[in-house]
Design a protein around this motif. Structure first.
Motif, PDB file in Angstrom:
ATOM      1  N   HIS A   3       0.819  -1.209   0.000  1.00 40.71           N
ATOM      2  CA  HIS A   3       0.000   0.000   0.000  1.00 40.71           C
ATOM      3  C   HIS A   3       0.857   1.265   0.000  1.00 40.71           C
ATOM      4  CE1 HIS A   3      -3.178  -2.873   1.222  1.00 40.71           C
ATOM      5  NE2 HIS A   3      -3.944  -2.041   0.539  1.00 40.71           N
ATOM      6  N   VAL A   8      -1.191   4.633  -0.593  1.00 42.55           N
ATOM      7  CA  VAL A   8      -2.405   4.393   0.189  1.00 42.55           C
ATOM      8  C   VAL A   8      -2.027   4.297   1.664  1.00 42.55           C
ATOM      9  CG1 VAL A   8      -4.332   2.824   0.605  1.00 42.55           C
ATOM     10  CG2 VAL A   8      -3.501   3.209  -1.737  1.00 42.55           C
ATOM     11  N   ALA A   9      -2.743   5.010   2.511  1.00 38.55           N
ATOM     12  CA  ALA A   9      -2.455   4.994   3.954  1.00 38.55           C
ATOM     13  C   ALA A   9      -3.015   3.719   4.571  1.00 38.55           C
ATOM     14  CB  ALA A   9      -3.057   6.216   4.623  1.00 38.55           C
ATOM     15  N   ASN A  11      -3.674   3.119   7.610  1.00 41.24           N
ATOM     16  CA  ASN A  11      -4.665   3.339   8.665  1.00 41.24           C
ATOM     17  C   ASN A  11      -6.075   3.531   8.110  1.00 41.24           C
ATOM     18  OD1 ASN A  11      -4.434   5.859   7.557  1.00 41.24           O
ATOM     19  ND2 ASN A  11      -3.757   6.898   9.426  1.00 41.24           N
ATOM     20  N   LYS A  12      -6.200   3.533   6.788  1.00 36.63           N
ATOM     21  CA  LYS A  12      -7.516   3.635   6.170  1.00 36.63           C
ATOM     22  C   LYS A  12      -7.909   2.348   5.450  1.00 36.63           C
ATOM     23  CE  LYS A  12      -7.154   8.639   5.459  1.00 36.63           C
ATOM     24  NZ  LYS A  12      -7.202   9.723   4.460  1.00 36.63           N
ATOM     25  N   GLN A  13      -7.104   1.284   5.670  1.00 40.64           N
ATOM     26  CA  GLN A  13      -7.354   0.028   4.975  1.00 40.64           C
ATOM     27  C   GLN A  13      -7.724  -1.080   5.965  1.00 40.64           C
ATOM     28  OE1 GLN A  13      -7.168  -0.227   1.490  1.00 40.64           O
ATOM     29  NE2 GLN A  13      -7.040   1.996   1.758  1.00 40.64           N
ATOM     30  N   PHE A  14      -8.582  -1.978   5.511  1.00 43.05           N
ATOM     31  CA  PHE A  14      -8.871  -3.199   6.250  1.00 43.05           C
ATOM     32  C   PHE A  14      -8.107  -4.335   5.567  1.00 43.05           C
ATOM     33  CE2 PHE A  14     -12.501  -0.543   7.247  1.00 43.05           C
ATOM     34  CZ  PHE A  14     -12.630  -0.745   8.624  1.00 43.05           C
TER      35      PHE A  14
END
Length: 349
Positions: A3, A8-9, A11-14
């Motif tokens: 990521h 892509v951060a 802390n915003k991903q599952f």
């Protein structure tokens, strides 16, 4: 890393990990006391449910602990997940353990056969699991649910692996701190690899860079190390359809080898003559190609004596093809039988 490279951060991903979210030992457990309805639901989650989840994800990542012998391709339940992604037409990406790029480059420079074996040995049908019935279910589903069955899965994974190995080669080259002849060696290896995988323009760029470095370092082209690079450039030129340029490079290689080996007919000379003959054949000079192939055959028979390897059979087959074009069928039949005899002896059939 995956990521981060895409901006892509985290802390915003599952992140969904199969080992935790679809625990196969638990979902296939035959523990006493588990109600039949619960057991059926678990099986449904692991089969159809898992594939529905895979289809719904934004990204599907397959982790390879090794580029050469990845464990996921040896486990049937991992293959089941790969099958789910392919079946629903969703893309996948490969992730590699840190250090695998360096291991790959070491093989690329020192023993490229390792790379060839790693790719051709991908056979997902050979993956195993502990429960025989699970393996039978997976095999049946793959063969029934996907056109081409396991072969289609092999093609998909082989394509992904090849693309990542190409990316490895480019990125390793960009990050390399080598210079001089060490850099030329890397560029030669990368160029040959790119050529084999169809990136002819990229290959030519790396090989011509290697040639320039070698000429600068050695002060001459008249060295066997340079001949190797010229040979690779010749192969690329021929693949690009630039047959005159290919012939020019092969001729340069032959001059270096004959200067090095004198009047002795060496195996390297046979290889170069073989490429010259193939190129002549492609140019339509069948008589010239036949003459050179026969020269190759004489060298090989002298080198190997009665213990003739498959390369002799290959040369005979090339001669046969030209004889057929020339409508010399009696001689073609004779040479074919000679090649067949070698194949039977070498292969034990």
């Amino acid at each position: 890393y995956y990521h981060h490279d895409r901006g892509v951060a985290l802390n915003k991903q599952f992140i969904w990990l199969d080992i935790f979210s679809a625990n196969q030992p638990l979902l296939t457990s035959q523990d006493v006391g588990v109600p039949d309805a619960v057991r059926r639901n678990r099986e449904q989650l692991l089969t159809d449910g898992l594939h529905r989840a895979i289809e719904a994800f934004d990204d599907r990542l397959v982790y390879f602990n090794s580029w050469a012998d990845p464990l996921p391709l040896q486990r049937a339940w991992c293959v089941w997940e790969i099958f789910g992604a392919v079946k629903c037409g969703r893309p996948m990406d490969l992730l590699f353990k840190p250090g695998e790029r360096e291991r790959f480059m070491e093989s690329l420079v020192n023993d490229e056969d390792d790379i060839t074996l790693a790719v051709i040995n991908i056979k997902l049908e050979n993956a195993q699991c502990f429960v025989k019935e699970d393996k039978e279910m997976i095999d049946s589903a793959v063969m029934r649910g996907l056109e081409g069955g396991y072969h289609a899965l092999d093609v998909r994974i082989t394509g992904l692996l090849n693309q990542w190995l190409l990316d490895f080669a480019y990125s390793a080259l960009a990050d390399s701190t080598a210079n001089g002849l060490a850099l030329a060696e890397i560029k030669l290896a990368v160029g040959g690899f790119l050529s084999k995988h169809g990136d002819l323009n990229g290959a030519l760029e790396q090989l011509e860079d290697a040639l320039r470095i070698q000429e600068q370092e050695y002060g001459t082209r008249e060295r066997l190390e340079v001949a190797t690079t010229l040979h690779e450039i010749g192969l690329v030129m021929r693949s690009k359809g630039e047959l005159d340029e290919a012939m020019k490079h092969f001729a340069a290689v032959l001059r270096i080898e004959e200067s090095e080996y004198g009047t002795k007919r060496h195996g390297d000379v046979a290889v170069t003559l073989h490429e010259i003959a193939r190129t002549m054949h492609m140019k339509g000079d069948h008589d010239g190609a036949l003459r050179v192939f026969k020269d190759v055959l004489r060298i090989e028979k002298k080198l190997f004596g009665s213990c003739q390897p498959l390369s002799v059979a290959a040369t005979l087959n090339n001669i046969v093809h030209i004889l057929i074009v020339k409508d010399e069928l009696r001689e073609a039949t004779k040479r074919s039988l000679e090649a067949l005899s070698i194949l039977q002896e070498v292969l034990g059939v």
